[in-house]
Design an enzyme around this catalytic site. Structure first.
Site, PDB file in Angstrom:
ATOM      1  N   VAL A  10      -4.603  10.857   1.995  1.00 35.96           N
ATOM      2  CA  VAL A  10      -4.342  11.338   0.633  1.00 35.96           C
ATOM      3  C   VAL A  10      -3.636  10.275  -0.191  1.00 35.96           C
ATOM      4  O   VAL A  10      -3.908  10.111  -1.389  1.00 35.96           O
ATOM      5  CB  VAL A  10      -3.519  12.641   0.676  1.00 35.96           C
ATOM      6  CG1 VAL A  10      -3.126  13.080  -0.730  1.00 35.96           C
ATOM      7  CG2 VAL A  10      -4.322  13.752   1.356  1.00 35.96           C
ATOM      8  N   GLU A  11      -2.729   9.529   0.425  1.00 39.03           N
ATOM      9  CA  GLU A  11      -1.956   8.529  -0.315  1.00 39.03           C
ATOM     10  C   GLU A  11      -2.806   7.342  -0.755  1.00 39.03           C
ATOM     11  O   GLU A  11      -2.723   6.904  -1.907  1.00 39.03           O
ATOM     12  CB  GLU A  11      -0.795   8.020   0.554  1.00 39.03           C
ATOM     13  CG  GLU A  11       0.365   8.984   0.701  1.00 39.03           C
ATOM     14  CD  GLU A  11       1.220   9.063  -0.548  1.00 39.03           C
ATOM     15  OE1 GLU A  11       0.970   8.295  -1.511  1.00 39.03           O
ATOM     16  OE2 GLU A  11       2.135   9.894  -0.568  1.00 39.03           O
ATOM     17  N   SER A  12      -3.598   6.797   0.171  1.00 37.60           N
ATOM     18  CA  SER A  12      -4.263   5.526  -0.129  1.00 37.60           C
ATOM     19  C   SER A  12      -5.743   5.495   0.234  1.00 37.60           C
ATOM     20  O   SER A  12      -6.399   4.491  -0.006  1.00 37.60           O
ATOM     21  CB  SER A  12      -3.557   4.399   0.640  1.00 37.60           C
ATOM     22  OG  SER A  12      -3.719   4.584   2.045  1.00 37.60           O
TER      23      SER A  12
ATOM     24  N   TYR B 177      -0.919  17.320  -4.448  1.00 37.96           N
ATOM     25  CA  TYR B 177      -0.659  16.444  -3.301  1.00 37.96           C
ATOM     26  C   TYR B 177      -0.295  17.256  -2.063  1.00 37.96           C
ATOM     27  O   TYR B 177      -0.861  17.039  -0.987  1.00 37.96           O
ATOM     28  CB  TYR B 177       0.481  15.481  -3.653  1.00 37.96           C
ATOM     29  CG  TYR B 177       0.939  14.624  -2.504  1.00 37.96           C
ATOM     30  CD1 TYR B 177       0.245  13.472  -2.159  1.00 37.96           C
ATOM     31  CD2 TYR B 177       2.062  14.982  -1.758  1.00 37.96           C
ATOM     32  CE1 TYR B 177       0.664  12.684  -1.092  1.00 37.96           C
ATOM     33  CE2 TYR B 177       2.482  14.208  -0.691  1.00 37.96           C
ATOM     34  CZ  TYR B 177       1.778  13.055  -0.364  1.00 37.96           C
ATOM     35  OH  TYR B 177       2.184  12.288   0.697  1.00 37.96           O
TER      36      TYR B 177
END
Length: 235
Positions: free
Chosen positions: A128-130, A215
């Site tokens: 999800v972050e990168s 998120y």
């Protein structure tokens, strides 16, 4: 290991039918919140106006909401082995298709062992972050696989956020500290990872920021898929 404490406690099969079946006293329930979130929980407990949505069969990991924020409840749909959205092999794939280098998997395993965190959770945060890009830079300046802000990286002793091993170790340490801070409430830890602990303190829970709410939901959803795939692989 504490996880038998944290890893199993963060099951977040949020809450697969297979997991609920292991605890016959409970039936998995899909809860629709008025803010648009839809969460599947292992069981629920209401005390006055507060409702705890337990993410696993134990009592440690939960999301607490105001009863008024619940729009509806219904039995959770059964997961099927043909679900095309599930990760085919969470142990060898960071994304849903691309293979992850064994060296990176080794780093994830070592970080998970050190902090008693499920590798599937770390993979979910990275996804999800990168999207698994070690050179990723956010508009706000967060860097690397786990998107560490420069100040946070410095506090964690990460000298090069683009070095995957350093980034993962630092990000895992930070996530572990947040889980300890919020008594293993994964939703709050993820909200703090995204928006900062100050925002969680200010709003006394998950901040009403659309980005943060998306998120938290995305990481939990990603973790559910990976954990479900892991359970199916053991059958």
């Amino acid at each position: 290991m504490r996880f038998s404490g944290k890893t199993n406690g963060l099951w977040l099969a949020v809450c697969m039918t297979a997991l609920a079946a292991a605890v016959p006293a409970y039936a998995a329930t899909q809860v629709q919140l008025k803010n648009g979130f839809s969460l599947t929980c292992n069981h629920m407990q209401q005390t006055g106006r507060r409702v705890k949505l337990f993410l696993g069969p134990g009592s440690k990991n939960f999301i607490e909401v105001n009863a008024k924020t619940i729009a509806s409840e219904r039995p959770a749909p059964a997961a099927t082995s043909g679900d095309s959205t599930a990760t085919p092999n969470s142990g060898s794939s960071l994304g849903h298709a691309a293979k992850k280098p064994q060296s990176l998997h080794h780093v994830l395993v070592q970080a998970g062992k050190k902090y008693n965190l499920d590798v599937a959770l770390l993979e979910s945060v990275i996804q999800v972050e990168s999207g698994g890009d070690p050179r990723a830079v956010s508009p706000a300046g967060a860097r690397g696989l786990m998107q560490l802000m420069p100040a946070t990286a410095a506090q964690l002793g990460v000298k090069n956020s683009f070095a995957s091993a350093q980034n993962i170790r630092g990000g895992t340490a930070y996530l572990d500290s947040l889980l300890d801070r919020y008594h293993n409430n994964l939703a709050l830890a993820l909200a703090a990872y995204n928006a900062g602990p100050a925002a969680v303190a200010r709003w006394h829970g998950i901040p009403p920021y659309p980005e943060t709410r998306r998120y938290v939901a995305r990481v939990i959803h990603e973790y559910n898929l990976r954990y479900e795939a892991k359970l199916r692989a053991r059958r």
